[in-house]
Scaffold this motif. Structure first.
Motif, PDB file in Angstrom:
ATOM      1  N   ALA A   1       0.903  -1.244  -0.126  1.00  0.00           N
ATOM      2  CA  ALA A   1      -0.003  -0.151  -0.095  1.00  0.00           C
ATOM      3  C   ALA A   1       0.796   1.237   0.013  1.00  0.00           C
ATOM      4  N   LYS A   2       1.967   1.256   0.810  1.00  0.00           N
ATOM      5  CA  LYS A   2       2.850   2.395   0.791  1.00  0.00           C
ATOM      6  C   LYS A   2       3.405   2.845  -0.649  1.00  0.00           C
ATOM      7  N   LYS A   3       3.880   1.617  -1.366  1.00  0.00           N
ATOM      8  CA  LYS A   3       4.382   1.702  -2.663  1.00  0.00           C
ATOM      9  C   LYS A   3       3.388   2.173  -3.685  1.00  0.00           C
ATOM     10  N   ASP A   4       2.104   1.601  -3.510  1.00  0.00           N
ATOM     11  CA  ASP A   4       1.000   2.125  -4.557  1.00  0.00           C
ATOM     12  C   ASP A   4       0.505   3.354  -4.147  1.00  0.00           C
ATOM     13  N   ALA A   5       0.597   3.947  -2.745  1.00  0.00           N
ATOM     14  CA  ALA A   5       0.175   5.349  -2.651  1.00  0.00           C
ATOM     15  C   ALA A   5       1.285   6.329  -3.202  1.00  0.00           C
ATOM     16  N   GLU A   6       2.501   6.053  -3.322  1.00  0.00           N
ATOM     17  CA  GLU A   6       3.470   6.845  -4.023  1.00  0.00           C
ATOM     18  C   GLU A   6       3.293   6.928  -5.517  1.00  0.00           C
ATOM     19  N   THR A   7       2.821   5.610  -6.040  1.00  0.00           N
ATOM     20  CA  THR A   7       2.245   5.529  -7.556  1.00  0.00           C
ATOM     21  C   THR A   7       1.288   6.371  -7.917  1.00  0.00           C
ATOM     22  N   VAL A   8       0.329   6.492  -7.155  1.00  0.00           N
ATOM     23  CA  VAL A   8      -0.975   7.282  -7.196  1.00  0.00           C
ATOM     24  C   VAL A   8      -0.494   8.833  -7.130  1.00  0.00           C
ATOM     25  N   LEU A   9       0.455   8.994  -6.304  1.00  0.00           N
ATOM     26  CA  LEU A   9       0.836  10.653  -6.243  1.00  0.00           C
ATOM     27  C   LEU A   9       1.831  10.922  -7.546  1.00  0.00           C
TER      28      LEU A   9
END
Length: 691
Positions: free
Chosen positions: A230-238
């Motif tokens: 989820a941390k990795k994916d949140a950075e992707t979203v940003l």
């Protein structure tokens, strides 16, 4: 305060920051706990603080008593006279909905829909019990995406259910021919309030982006992802949203209709999207496959096209999964999602200390989803024909005042004045509610299926919007529900719109004098009318076409006068380190000043016709003093510093204190009423004036 992001704000000059719906025709009310609410007044002498010099700070002079009585509630990011009325109204709407939610064979079709939707929204136990199951089919659609070539069909479907990923698509009036409706494609796909949240480098903006990434991470964990993923994916979203944001127009640029006028046709637009097969998108969205359209932001779509080609498929799926969850986190998913959604958007961004009660959220949801079904009951109970006629009479009086004022302008040529009068005389006045109510017969509301209901409402609205394309515009349609405390001017339809919910105390009352009503509601009517001639509205002709009807000399004179107001508001520091944006707020500031002036002129006409004694005092104030105090008291508002920051950076409206003091500083008539000296703070040394 909630935004109006669901409205086509690029082309609508709205009078106020949107707030919750309203109610009550000047009656006292009862809260959910049964305690009585005080009766609201348009002019209230007990709110005036006589320890304040009115020539030093008229806002505090007029409102300090209200501030003392009304501490900021923990569930509000701002609380003012508009919220005061809105909360009274929500009580009435709640009563309507609770009655409609009781199953009965005598319920009308609309009562069944609004009642069952409200009951479904209120059943939090069932929502928590079902978890993500109702949303799983959509999550599975995203997970099944195999290639970028399948993205258009998936995105077309997601747009129909209100997932605002990547871009926006809908209908709009043709800027060149306002009688016709065409397709419109525009920038979108952001989770933060607007594009500059992704680009500003001050410490607070950097902190807010960090908080946003944490919020996305938390939502994805709630949806079943591991903490690490989820941390990795949140950075992707940003990262994806930052790329989209940098290619988008700023909020200030969006105010100029010339910046979003790029007519083309669907076939030509499709050829530009070399990595996004548009035919598959329009088929899934049931959008027009051909015909004229507006590519509002070509630079954005060039970047979107490149992004689709370059971004790994897993990143696109992550971005879509987040926006699906984001679209339904408010009231249709379990409590943990709702609380996290509130924590970031209301608490961290805007300072709210407490989540609103569930009945408030559900009442507002139904008003948003089926506002005319709910509003039809509202107006039957709380907006009699006499109130509508009084509102129309005031509107006509202020239009007549503008007609006379145009004759007195010393900076405008006779040629442009004639065109301005043509536009003024063509304005359509819409008061209260639609002449024809919206038909919800094709909308299926199922008791016990809140998420499914929300999906179907969004599909209904999306299909209704697209059905307008290729047809003549319906100028009788409303963009706000009847119980709403707000108003707007629509430049492409050249009409002013005043919902029934607004014509009530503390903004309007048959029980109070014209000084109070014209200072308050009259200034609002004048505000909306002036929007037709502000920096945006003046670019549209009497038919609503984006067409230049000004002489070059008059245009330059207008711009010179408007520049004075830009400078005036640029100098205001809303919170430490954040100034207002004079160009962003220019249209509203012009409307505030012009609207109050028109209300003053119309009221002066009435006082002369009625031979009113201008020296006689009521509650200790002369009629003209009551006029100015009523104007100021409509803006009494407590606002959290976090919300002030957000407003200064994103909102076309200045904070309420400056909508009072800055406007009055420019009017010598105000200074005369309170015997202010030229050196007083409430007297501008360089007053601005356009209309």
């Amino acid at each position: 305060m909630p935004s109006l992001s669901n409205l086509p704000c690029r082309l609508i000059a709205l009078a106020f920051v949107a707030i919750w719906p309203v109610s009550l025709l000047g009656q006292s009310s009862t809260t959910a706990t049964g305690s009585a609410q005080a009766e609201l007044h348009v002019f209230d002498a007990t709110l005036v603080d006589k320890n304040i010099d009115p020539c030093e700070n008229f806002y505090r002079y007029s409102c300090n008593g209200w501030f003392q009585r009304n501490p900021l509630p923990p569930d509000q990011i701002a609380y003012g006279r508009f919220t005061e009325l809105a909360e009274l109204n929500r009580q009435r709407l709640r009563q309507i909905l609770e009655q409609a939610s009781v199953p009965s064979p005598t319920r009308t079709a609309n009562e069944q829909k609004i009642g069952d939707e409200y009951a479904s929204c209120m059943d939090t136990a069932a929502i928590n019990r079902t978890g993500l199951t109702p949303l799983q089919p959509e999550l599975d659609r995203i997970a099944a995406l195999q290639s970028a070539s399948e993205l258009p069909a998936l995105l077309g479907h997601l747009h129909t259910i209100g997932v605002n990923a990547f871009f926006d698509m809908g209908s709009e009036q043709d800027l060149a021919n306002a009688n016709n409706v065409i397709s419109s494609y525009g920038a979108g796909g952001l989770g933060l309030p607007e594009r500059d949240y992704y680009t500003r480098m001050d410490a607070k903006s950097v902190e807010q982006r960090t908080q946003y990434v944490d919020h996305v991470h938390r939502i994805l964990v709630l949806a079943g992802e591991t903490d690490e993923q989820a941390k990795k994916d949140a950075e992707t979203v940003l990262a994806i949203e930052t790329r989209l944001a940098k290619a988008s127009l700023t909020v200030t640029e969006l105010r100029d209709p010339q910046n979003i006028n790029h007519p083309t046709d669907v076939t030509s637009f499709s050829k530009e999207l070399t990595h996004f097969p548009l035919p598959a998108y329009v088929a899934a969205a049931h959008a027009p496959v051909a015909g004229k359209m507006n590519d509002t932001e070509p630079k954005f779509f060039a970047e979107f096209n490149a992004l689709v080609a370059e971004a790994p498929l897993d990143q696109i799926k992550t971005y879509l999964r987040w926006h699906l969850l984001h679209a339904y986190a408010g009231t249709s998913l379990p409590a943990a999602f709702e609380e996290e959604n509130w924590r970031f958007y209301q608490h961290e961004l805007n300072g709210a200390e407490k989540q609103q009660e569930r009945w408030k959220l559900c009442t507002s949801r139904v008003d948003h989803e089926m506002g005319e079904a709910l509003g039809q009951v509202f107006v039957e109970k709380y907006f009699p024909p006499s109130a509508k006629q009084h509102a129309l009479d005031m509107t006509v009086a202020i239009e007549q005042a503008m007609d006379k004022d145009l004759d007195q302008l010393d900076w405008m040529s006779p040629e442009t004045k004639a065109k301005a009068k043509e536009k003024l005389h063509s304005v359509m006045n819409k008061v209260g509610y639609p002449n024809k109510w919206r038909d919800y017969s094709k909308l299926d509301i199922v008791r016990g299926d809140p998420l499914g209901n929300q999906e179907r409402v969004r599909q209904f609205d999306f299909a209704r919007d697209l059905a307008k394309i290729g047809k003549p515009v319906d100028k009788t349609e409303w963009m706000m529900s009847p119980p709403t405390v707000n108003a707007y001017y629509e430049p492409q339809q050249n009409n002013v719109n005043f919902p029934a919910g607004y014509f009530q105390p503390p903004f309007f009352s048959d029980k109070e004098d014209d000084a109070a009503n014209y200072g308050d509601m009259g200034s609002t009517i004048g505000h909306e009318l002036t929007h037709g001639f502000d920096d945006e509205g003046r670019q549209f002709d009497k038919e609503g076409n984006l067409k230049d009807w000004w002489t070059k000399e008059d245009e330059q004179k207008f711009n010179d006068r408007a520049a004075c107001m830009v400078k005036q508001y640029d100098s205001i520091e809303a919170v430490p380190g954040v100034h207002l944006n004079g160009k962003l707020t220019l249209g509203e500031n012009l409307a505030d000043l012009g609207g109050l002036w028109l209300a003053w002129l119309a009221w002066q006409e009435k006082t002369q016709a009625e031979h009113l004694d201008m020296n006689a005092k009521t509650d200790g104030y002369t009629p003209d003093q009551r006029f100015w105090i009523a104007y100021a008291q409509q803006w009494c508002t407590q606002t959290r510093p976090e919300q002030l920051r957000t407003q200064a950076q994103t909102d076309a409206h200045a904070p309420d204190e400056y909508r009072t003091n800055s406007v009055l500083q420019d009017l010598p008539e105000f200074a005369k009423s309170f015997s202010c000296k030229k050196t007083d703070k409430m007297v501008s040394q360089s007053p601005c004036r356009v209309w």
